[in-house]
Design an enzyme around this catalytic site. Structure first.
Site, PDB file in Angstrom:
ATOM      1  N   TYR A  97     -63.945  -9.654  14.303  1.00 29.55           N
ATOM      2  CA  TYR A  97     -62.611 -10.201  14.546  1.00 29.55           C
ATOM      3  C   TYR A  97     -61.594  -9.038  14.569  1.00 29.55           C
ATOM      4  O   TYR A  97     -61.603  -8.185  13.665  1.00 29.55           O
ATOM      5  CB  TYR A  97     -62.255 -11.203  13.439  1.00 29.55           C
ATOM      6  N   LYS A 194     -58.732 -22.328  11.294  1.00 29.10           N
ATOM      7  CA  LYS A 194     -59.512 -22.766  12.452  1.00 29.10           C
ATOM      8  C   LYS A 194     -60.151 -24.138  12.166  1.00 29.10           C
ATOM      9  O   LYS A 194     -59.443 -25.110  12.042  1.00 29.10           O
ATOM     10  CB  LYS A 194     -60.546 -21.700  12.803  1.00 29.10           C
TER      11      LYS A 194
HETATM   12  C1  LIG Z   1     -58.751 -16.170  12.939  1.00 30.32           C
HETATM   13  C2  LIG Z   1     -59.863 -15.431  12.315  1.00 30.32           C
HETATM   14  C3  LIG Z   1     -59.664 -14.617  11.182  1.00 30.32           C
HETATM   15  C4  LIG Z   1     -58.283 -14.377  10.595  1.00 30.32           C
HETATM   16  O1  LIG Z   1     -57.728 -15.509  10.066  1.00 30.32           O
HETATM   17  P1  LIG Z   1     -56.143 -15.786   9.930  1.00 30.32           P
HETATM   18  O2  LIG Z   1     -56.097 -17.089   9.271  1.00 30.32           O
HETATM   19  O3  LIG Z   1     -55.583 -15.762  11.331  1.00 30.32           O
HETATM   20  O4  LIG Z   1     -55.584 -14.653   9.116  1.00 30.32           O
HETATM   21  C5  LIG Z   1     -60.766 -14.012  10.622  1.00 30.32           C
HETATM   22  N1  LIG Z   1     -61.997 -14.162  11.137  1.00 30.32           N
HETATM   23  C6  LIG Z   1     -62.228 -14.915  12.227  1.00 30.32           C
HETATM   24  C7  LIG Z   1     -63.615 -15.037  12.749  1.00 30.32           C
HETATM   25  C8  LIG Z   1     -61.175 -15.570  12.858  1.00 30.32           C
HETATM   26  O5  LIG Z   1     -61.412 -16.308  13.958  1.00 30.32           O
END
Ligand SMILES: *Cc1c(COP(=O)(O)O)cnc(C)c1O
Length: 395
Positions: A97, A194
């Protein structure tokens, strides 16, 4: 009892009032009878009853001893890195990421923590990258955006033999599909933003530790650094998790249908989805996960930024936005969005072609989603061209 039933009934009823929804304890402090004599809470950075419900819930879902909730996924990743010391090394998945890459390279490098990036879907390559200084192995499976699969069980054995920790960023699969701790990982992190939240309405992060001692270290860092999740967002995330299994099942079914449709379309070149038998990680993904998730990536026969931009500005139901895992379908163009800051040659070598498009299939009807993709692909083939926009900022 099935996982969904167990999950829903493990969320406590408020013992004080019988409220069936978890109360939001919007308070900074808790009154004490005498110094140190309290009802389990003294100051809300250290602990808050709403957050505690969420932390217990994610620990249970991932099958760990301790859960900790943070203000973002990156704050959760940050807490794990803080377990290390100057001079230690991390071996991390190469298509990590982007925000984790930035944290490692632009923050922790100057404190003497070095990260080596390898294709962890190649277990041998991972093994060869370890040195006596390696203290942490960091993987994502599936990865973003090319959905590569790493063998969590095999890697956890390597980590154990090497006396280093294995942390899995389980954001893409979610615990509804994949439980890394049961496969031998020491830590799981999540961007709760997510699939766990699931409604594109909050930013949150979580860490779960397999054993209590490691969990206590994470809880110490959570309190010491202070990047906690608020009571309201904790409540919102609990509410999201209540429907996790149901949502993930539908996201996966639609993604499979979308991937199969794309595979048969003449304007599409490669389709990346672990649920397709041709995907190189299909077998391992089938073994270690209950499903293949809601993210599908693909490239166009006409491999140009122009064609990809024409596509992503032609969809109607798939909204052009960063992020994933919400009820509304999203489309993104990594080369000009999330991966914009990576030099083109390096980006292409990592499999992020100029025309690579990533879809997060939402909870709309799969037939409607496929219809939307069909009309957008037809427009690309029809030669509709928009001038590329370069206004998007990498997250
Ligand atoms: C979005 C995401 C993150 C970071 O998360 P945030 O809530 O945006 O700080 C870390 N790892 C993965 C795989 C992601 O998709």
């Amino acid at each position: 009892m099935q996982a969904t039933t167990q999950l829903i009934h493990s969320i406590p009823i408020d013992p004080l009032t019988g409220a069936i929804s978890v109360p939001i304890y919007q308070t900074s402090t808790f009154v004490q009878e005498a110094p140190g004599v309290n009802k389990g809470y003294d100051y809300a950075r250290t602990g808050n009853p709403t957050r505690s419900v969420l932390e217990d819930l994610i620990a249970q879902l991932e099958g760990g001893q301790t859960g900790a909730a943070f203000g973002s996924g990156l704050a959760a990743i940050d807490a794990v890195v803080k377990l290390l010391q100057s001079g230690d090394e991390i071996v991390a998945v190469d298509d990590i990421y982007g925000g984790a890459f930035r944290l490692f390279e632009q923050v922790y490098r100057k404190f003497g923590i070095r990260v080596k990036y390898v294709d962890t879907s190649d277990t041998r390559a991972l093994f060869d990258a370890l040195t006596p200084k390696t203290r942490l192995i960091w993987i994502e499976t599936p990865t973003n955006p090319t959905l590569k699969i790493s063998d969590i069980g095999a890697i956890s054995k390597i980590a154990r033999a090497h006396h280093c920790l294995l942390c899995v960023d389980n954001t893409f699969a979610s615990p509804a599909l994949q439980k890394p701790l049961a496969l031998g990982a020491d830590l799981v992190v999540h961007s709760g933003t997510k699939y766990l939240g699931g409604h594109s309405d909050l930013i949150a992060g979580l860490v779960v530790a397999r054993d209590r001692e490691l969990g206590e270290k994470i809880k110490f860092l959570q309190n010491a650094s202070g990047a906690i999740l608020s009571p309201f967002d904790s409540w919102l995330l609990i509410r999201g998790i209540e429907t996790l299994h149901l949502r993930v099942r539908q996201h996966g079914a639609s993604a499979q249908a979308v991937a199969e449709f794309l595979q048969g379309h003449p304007a599409v070149d490669k389709v990346y989805y672990p649920g397709l038998t041709a995907h190189p990680g299909h077998e391992i993904a089938s073994k270690q996960a209950k499903g293949f998730g809601g993210i599908v990536s693909f490239t166009l026969k006409e491999d140009s930024e122009e064609a990809a931009l024409a596509f992503v500005t032609s969809t109607g139901l798939f909204r052009l936005a960063e992020s994933l895992g919400g009820i509304k379908s999203l489309v993104s163009h990594p080369a000009t969005m999330t991966h914009k800051t990576i030099p083109p040659e390096r980006r292409r070598a990592a499999g992020v072609a100029d025309s690579l498009i990533r879809l997060s299939t939402g909870l709309e009807d799969a037939e409607d989603l496929i219809g939307d993709l069909r009309q957008a692909l037809d427009r690309v083939r029809g030669g509709r061209r928009l001038s590329p926009t370069h206004g998007t900022v990498a997250q």
